[in-house]
Design a protein around this motif. Structure first.
Motif, mmCIF file in Angstrom:
data_model
loop_
_atom_site.group_PDB
_atom_site.id
_atom_site.type_symbol
_atom_site.label_atom_id
_atom_site.label_comp_id
_atom_site.label_asym_id
_atom_site.label_seq_id
_atom_site.Cartn_x
_atom_site.Cartn_y
_atom_site.Cartn_z
ATOM 1 N N ALA A 1 93.490 -30.894 43.172
ATOM 2 C CA ALA A 1 94.565 -30.264 42.384
ATOM 3 C C ALA A 1 94.229 -28.851 41.911
ATOM 4 O O ALA A 1 95.126 -28.053 41.650
ATOM 5 N N LEU A 2 92.947 -28.540 41.819
ATOM 6 C CA LEU A 2 92.550 -27.265 41.218
ATOM 7 C C LEU A 2 93.118 -26.055 41.979
ATOM 8 O O LEU A 2 93.737 -25.166 41.400
ATOM 9 N N GLY A 3 92.906 -26.045 43.296
ATOM 10 C CA GLY A 3 93.382 -24.916 44.107
ATOM 11 C C GLY A 3 94.898 -24.811 44.080
ATOM 12 O O GLY A 3 95.469 -23.717 44.043
ATOM 13 N N LEU A 4 95.536 -25.989 44.097
ATOM 14 C CA LEU A 4 97.002 -26.020 44.077
ATOM 15 C C LEU A 4 97.532 -25.361 42.811
ATOM 16 O O LEU A 4 98.456 -24.544 42.832
ATOM 17 N N SER A 5 96.903 -25.716 41.681
ATOM 18 C CA SER A 5 97.316 -25.181 40.394
ATOM 19 C C SER A 5 97.087 -23.666 40.336
ATOM 20 O O SER A 5 97.914 -22.909 39.836
ATOM 21 N N LEU A 6 95.960 -23.240 40.897
ATOM 22 C CA LEU A 6 95.598 -21.822 40.880
ATOM 23 C C LEU A 6 96.639 -20.970 41.611
ATOM 24 O O LEU A 6 97.136 -19.970 41.087
ATOM 25 N N ILE A 7 96.986 -21.407 42.819
ATOM 26 C CA ILE A 7 97.942 -20.629 43.613
ATOM 27 C C ILE A 7 99.302 -20.621 42.939
ATOM 28 O O ILE A 7 99.992 -19.613 42.919
ATOM 29 N N PHE A 8 99.652 -21.755 42.323
ATOM 30 C CA PHE A 8 100.948 -21.776 41.660
ATOM 31 C C PHE A 8 100.960 -20.876 40.430
ATOM 32 O O PHE A 8 101.852 -20.059 40.241
ATOM 33 N N SER A 9 99.930 -21.022 39.593
ATOM 34 C CA SER A 9 100.002 -20.304 38.321
ATOM 35 C C SER A 9 99.894 -18.796 38.522
ATOM 36 O O SER A 9 100.452 -18.036 37.756
ATOM 37 N N LEU A 10 99.176 -18.359 39.555
ATOM 38 C CA LEU A 10 99.024 -16.920 39.723
ATOM 39 C C LEU A 10 99.998 -16.323 40.734
ATOM 40 O O LEU A 10 100.435 -15.198 40.588
ATOM 41 N N GLY A 11 100.336 -17.095 41.764
ATOM 42 C CA GLY A 11 101.236 -16.529 42.773
ATOM 43 C C GLY A 11 102.658 -17.034 42.638
ATOM 44 O O GLY A 11 103.578 -16.464 43.222
ATOM 45 N N GLY A 12 102.837 -18.113 41.885
ATOM 46 C CA GLY A 12 104.178 -18.661 41.739
ATOM 47 C C GLY A 12 104.637 -19.383 42.986
ATOM 48 O O GLY A 12 105.812 -19.697 43.145
ATOM 49 N N ILE A 13 103.702 -19.675 43.899
ATOM 50 C CA ILE A 13 104.094 -20.385 45.116
ATOM 51 C C ILE A 13 103.667 -21.841 45.006
ATOM 52 O O ILE A 13 102.511 -22.143 44.712
ATOM 53 N N VAL A 14 104.625 -22.731 45.208
ATOM 54 C CA VAL A 14 104.317 -24.157 45.237
ATOM 55 C C VAL A 14 103.832 -24.457 46.649
ATOM 56 O O VAL A 14 104.615 -24.529 47.580
ATOM 57 N N ASN A 15 102.524 -24.590 46.784
ATOM 58 C CA ASN A 15 101.943 -24.641 48.125
ATOM 59 C C ASN A 15 101.937 -26.053 48.703
ATOM 60 O O ASN A 15 100.983 -26.798 48.537
ATOM 61 N N LEU B 1 90.996 -18.097 47.446
ATOM 62 C CA LEU B 1 90.195 -18.970 46.589
ATOM 63 C C LEU B 1 90.823 -20.360 46.477
ATOM 64 O O LEU B 1 90.150 -21.387 46.628
ATOM 65 N N GLY B 2 92.131 -20.377 46.245
ATOM 66 C CA GLY B 2 92.838 -21.662 46.126
ATOM 67 C C GLY B 2 92.738 -22.477 47.402
ATOM 68 O O GLY B 2 92.464 -23.683 47.378
ATOM 69 N N ILE B 3 92.926 -21.802 48.539
ATOM 70 C CA ILE B 3 92.871 -22.500 49.833
ATOM 71 C C ILE B 3 91.434 -22.932 50.132
ATOM 72 O O ILE B 3 91.191 -24.025 50.653
ATOM 73 N N GLY B 4 90.477 -22.084 49.766
ATOM 74 C CA GLY B 4 89.070 -22.447 49.941
ATOM 75 C C GLY B 4 88.715 -23.690 49.138
ATOM 76 O O GLY B 4 87.989 -24.562 49.614
ATOM 77 N N LEU B 5 89.260 -23.800 47.931
ATOM 78 C CA LEU B 5 89.017 -24.992 47.101
ATOM 79 C C LEU B 5 89.608 -26.240 47.753
ATOM 80 O O LEU B 5 89.014 -27.319 47.695
ATOM 81 N N ALA B 6 90.790 -26.080 48.381
ATOM 82 C CA ALA B 6 91.389 -27.223 49.096
ATOM 83 C C ALA B 6 90.447 -27.679 50.199
ATOM 84 O O ALA B 6 90.203 -28.882 50.384
ATOM 85 N N ALA B 7 89.907 -26.710 50.943
ATOM 86 C CA ALA B 7 89.004 -27.052 52.048
ATOM 87 C C ALA B 7 87.729 -27.697 51.526
ATOM 88 O O ALA B 7 87.207 -28.641 52.124
ATOM 89 N N LEU B 8 87.227 -27.194 50.398
ATOM 90 C CA LEU B 8 86.027 -27.780 49.775
ATOM 91 C C LEU B 8 86.287 -29.255 49.452
ATOM 92 O O LEU B 8 85.445 -30.128 49.723
ATOM 93 N N ALA B 9 87.465 -29.526 48.896
ATOM 94 C CA ALA B 9 87.831 -30.919 48.603
ATOM 95 C C ALA B 9 87.853 -31.732 49.886
ATOM 96 O O ALA B 9 87.380 -32.870 49.924
ATOM 97 N N GLY B 10 88.382 -31.134 50.962
ATOM 98 C CA GLY B 10 88.447 -31.832 52.252
ATOM 99 C C GLY B 10 87.066 -32.225 52.750
ATOM 100 O O GLY B 10 86.858 -33.347 53.213
ATOM 101 N N VAL B 11 86.109 -31.305 52.656
ATOM 102 C CA VAL B 11 84.743 -31.595 53.115
ATOM 103 C C VAL B 11 84.158 -32.723 52.269
ATOM 104 O O VAL B 11 83.580 -33.676 52.786
ATOM 105 N N LEU B 12 84.306 -32.616 50.953
ATOM 106 C CA LEU B 12 83.678 -33.595 50.057
ATOM 107 C C LEU B 12 84.296 -34.984 50.193
ATOM 108 O O LEU B 12 83.618 -35.988 50.045
ATOM 109 N N LEU B 13 85.607 -35.039 50.465
ATOM 110 C CA LEU B 13 86.262 -36.340 50.527
ATOM 111 C C LEU B 13 86.233 -36.950 51.922
ATOM 112 O O LEU B 13 86.514 -38.137 52.090
ATOM 113 N N ALA B 14 85.869 -36.150 52.936
ATOM 114 C CA ALA B 14 85.858 -36.664 54.311
ATOM 115 C C ALA B 14 85.042 -37.948 54.457
ATOM 116 O O ALA B 14 85.498 -38.904 55.081
#
Lengths: 292, 420
Positions: free
Chosen positions: A25-39, A197-210
């Motif tokens: 959720a962290l990266g998702l929140s970041l992109i939304f709060s700063l870019g206003g894009i619901v990714n 940064l937000g997208i990188g955090l999503a990928a980090l989550a992907g690696v850790l949860l794989a």
């Protein structure tokens, strides 16, 4: 009460599992709060992170994959931000929704084409197997490590946004983009960095949860709803809201499984409903940004 | 509000009119081609989930049915006509029903193959029954499809839950994991899981196991840790999985992560779940309907052809869809007809088919279930594994060579179906 230790165990486990929700959720929140894009493509980047790690691991090991995969996915994020996202920062949010919805489907299909539809095996690395026993409770080392990485990611992001000049520009940009421009600061590269940064955090989550959730094309679609639930409970645009919400969701789900297992996933939606009824902007949302 | 703005610009009444006129023109041009194609090919529909949690299995099904079609056509087709395969994603029960309707009505397919989800299978069977076209299902396990919901036009290559449970139960009994043992179940909370739970409970009851503990698992759960903690507290003798698809893989991996020692077993299984878990995490005793290491001539030929065509060995779902096409082609050849009723009659007649196993199989006339051997599988010792696909040890066929194939299936007196 005889049942108390069991309940306590689920609560503690819920806190550990909250790392899972926090990371997605962290990266998702970041992109939304700063870019206003619901990714809506956040889950797709999460999946890409896992697939890249699958390719990198044989050469550089899990640690190498943990570092390199998010960087590569963030690089893809930079290209997409420059060519697509950047056109929608100030437009109707629904356009950004449509864009990222389409992007999510394109990426998932691309994964199917490149890696096939069947799930790929991905193991917990050797050096971190085993379990820690505290009293009668059991904690796999891997989940504790995941919690540590999640805490580091939160701390790092917080420092970046609050203690650096980069963070100050970002915050100013969110408050008043025109004034930032008048002051002669270009927001474009800042926004690129934030999205990366937000997208990188999503990928980090992907690696850790794989190693826990498996590597398969639909893995992104599987987690995206839970990620949104966490962001909504925390309050759109709130940094600490996401952290608190992730812990809440982890604990509530654990308790639900203890008392009413069939309601495991429904419980987090009920929690969301309850929070929204009492506080429509979420726990820590200052205002319903851009949607008001 | 998100939807505060008016309709998107550019989509005017005029544009819509133009678009529909274009579509109409295309339809008239396209129609004669379809009519012409009908005369010299036999069209067969294939529906199976290709997205969602059953999607990975569905893809294997498509590979299997494609290979079978290519082999049949390369050998000259059936009745001198080529087979044309129309394969689509069945998505969910309502889409599956719509697509089955369209395939039969517009595309004039003579039969439909495939499906994995029991709910979608039921929807397709209703269309097939109404239109009197055979539907050979290759992946739906629920007993109910062969029982209460059986249908004269539906045939079952996939084993029923009862067959799966009897196959794995046979192995568990020999290991002493049944009589007076405490089972702890995890059951997928949808139609298939509930059906499997009922069947496995009945098995436990008849064979003296205590299966009073069971947890329902929502199908969208990916983290199993709270469930695993409950298993640890319950200290069962056996952990029984009634899960499906990716959830089997995730559960096996996380169970390994927590390092619990209670033996694992399961009532439903696909090889893809084991491959996804990988040789290091895979554990337990599971049922299997087919495996690519089977040492019979026709199984080896299929495995070789599949590996050559797709670059990896066939998963058991590929076997089902491959076999479905081969059986259908045989039936058309034998009856010299593509009429639904003629094919149904032939399949009901007890005709024997090479099912790529040790013994030939046949469909039971009164519930249309394919009678054939089943197996149990468990992890293969690491030093005996030839490659990344060779991680499962196949048990002896169940029932054994001297026993009736029907001994593992639901008996007629227990079944709610009475066809033929």
């Amino acid at each position: 009460m005889e049942e108390l230790p069991f309940v306590l165990e689920q609560v503690v486990n819920g806190v550990v599992v909250s790392a899972y929700y926090l990371l997605i959720a962290l990266g998702l929140s970041l992109i939304f709060s700063l870019g206003g894009i619901v990714n809506l493509a956040h889950g797709a980047f999460y999946a890409l992170g896992a697939y890249f790690a699958f390719e990198i691991q044989p050469y550089l090991g899990f640690a190498g994959a943990l570092v390199l995969s998010p960087i590569l996915v963030a690089a893809i994020g930079i290209v997409l931000e420059r060519t697509m996202f950047s056109r929608f920062y100030r437009s109707d949010p629904i356009l950004g929704l449509l864009l990222t919805f389409g992007l999510a489907m394109v990426i998932e299909q691309a994964i199917r084409i490149v890696w096939g539809a069947a799930p790929l095996p991905f193991q917990i690395p050797d050096f971190i197997r085993g379990q820690l026993f505290v009293g009668d409770m059991i904690f796999p080392y891997y989940r504790l490590a995941m919690l540590a990485v999640a805490v580091l990611a939160v701390a790092g992001t917080w420092v970046l946004l609050n203690k650096t000049s980069f963070g100050r520009v970002v915050k100013a940009g969110v408050q008043n983009p025109d004034m930032v421009a008048v002051l002669g600061i270009s927001l474009a590269p800042i926004m690129t960095a934030v999205v990366a940064l937000g997208i990188g955090l999503a990928a980090l989550a992907g690696v850790l949860l794989a190693p826990i959730s498996g590597v398969h094309p639909a893995m992104g679609a599987e987690i995206i709803t839970a990620a949104f639930v966490v962001v909504v409970i925390g309050g759109l645009g709130s940094f600490w809201g996401v952290v608190i919400a992730a812990v809440l969701v982890g604990v509530v789900r654990g308790l639900a499984i203890h008392f009413v297992p069939a309601a495991a996933e429904a419980s987090i939606y009920l929690l969301m409903l309850l929070v929204l009824l009492l506080r429509p902007r979420g726990l820590f949302g200052e205002r319903i940004m851009r949607f008001e | 509000m998100i939807y505060a703005k008016g309709p998107a610009k550019g989509l005017t009444r005029r544009a819509i009119l133009k678009g529909s006129a274009g579509a109409a023109a295309l339809a008239t041009i396209g129609a004669p081609a379809i009519v012409q194609a009908q005369s010299d090919v036999i069209r067969i529909g294939h529906l199976t989930p290709r997205t969602g949690f059953l999607g990975p299995l569905g893809e294997y099904g498509v590979m299997g049915v494609t290979l079978a079609t290519e082999e049949i056509n390369a050998a000259g087709g059936v009745l001198g006509r080529k087979i044309e395969l129309l394969a689509e994603d069945s998505v969910n029960p309502s889409t599956a029903s719509t697509k089955a309707d369209r395939m039969i009505g517009r595309d004039q397919v003579i039969a439909i193959l495939g499906e994995i989800s029991s709910a979608s299978g039921l929807a397709i069977s209703q269309v097939a029954g109404r239109e009197k076209k055979p539907f050979i299902q290759t992946g739906c396990n629920s007993d109910e499809l062969r029982g209460k919901s059986c249908n004269r036009y539906m045939f079952h290559i996939e084993g029923a839950n009862t067959m799966y449970i009897n196959a794995v139960g046979d192995s568990l009994r020999r290991e002493g994991l049944v009589k007076d043992k405490k089972w702890f179940g995890l059951t997928a909370d949808y139609a298939y899981g509930h059906d499997l739970l009922a069947v496995s409970r009945r098995y436990a009851e008849r064979n003296g196991a205590d299966f009073s503990q069971n947890e329902l698992v929502p199908t969208d759960s990916t983290d199993f840790s709270p469930f695993i903690l409950k298993i640890r507290r319950a200290r069962p003798d056996v952990v029984v999985s009634n899960l499906a698809g990716n959830q089997i893989t995730n559960f096996i991996k996380q169970y390994k992560e927590y390092g619990l020692e209670y033996p694992l077993a399961g009532g439903g299984f696909d090889t893809a779940a084991a491959w996804g878990a990988g040789p290091e995490a895979f554990a337990g005793i599971w049922p299997a309907i087919w495996h690519h290491t089977l040492d019979t001539p026709s199984a080896k030929a299929f495995t070789a052809a599949f590996t050559k065509r797709w670059g990896k060995p066939p998963e058991n779902q590929a076997w089902g869809d491959y076999l479905g096409m081969k059986i259908l082609a045989r039936a058309i050849e034998e009856t010299k007809s593509t009429e639904g009723d003629a094919i149904v009659q032939h399949l009901e007649s007890g005709a024997k088919f090479d099912v790529l196993k040790g013994r030939e199989g046949y469909f039971r006339s009164w519930d249309h279930q394919l009678m054939n051997e089943m197996y149990s599988i468990r992890p293969k010792p690491r030093d005996k594994q030839a490659d990344q696909w060779d991680m499962l040890l196949l048990g002896d066929p169940v029932p054994g060579p001297g026993d009736d194939l029907e001994s593992i299936a639901t008996s007629r007196s227990d079944s709610a179906c009475s066809l033929g």
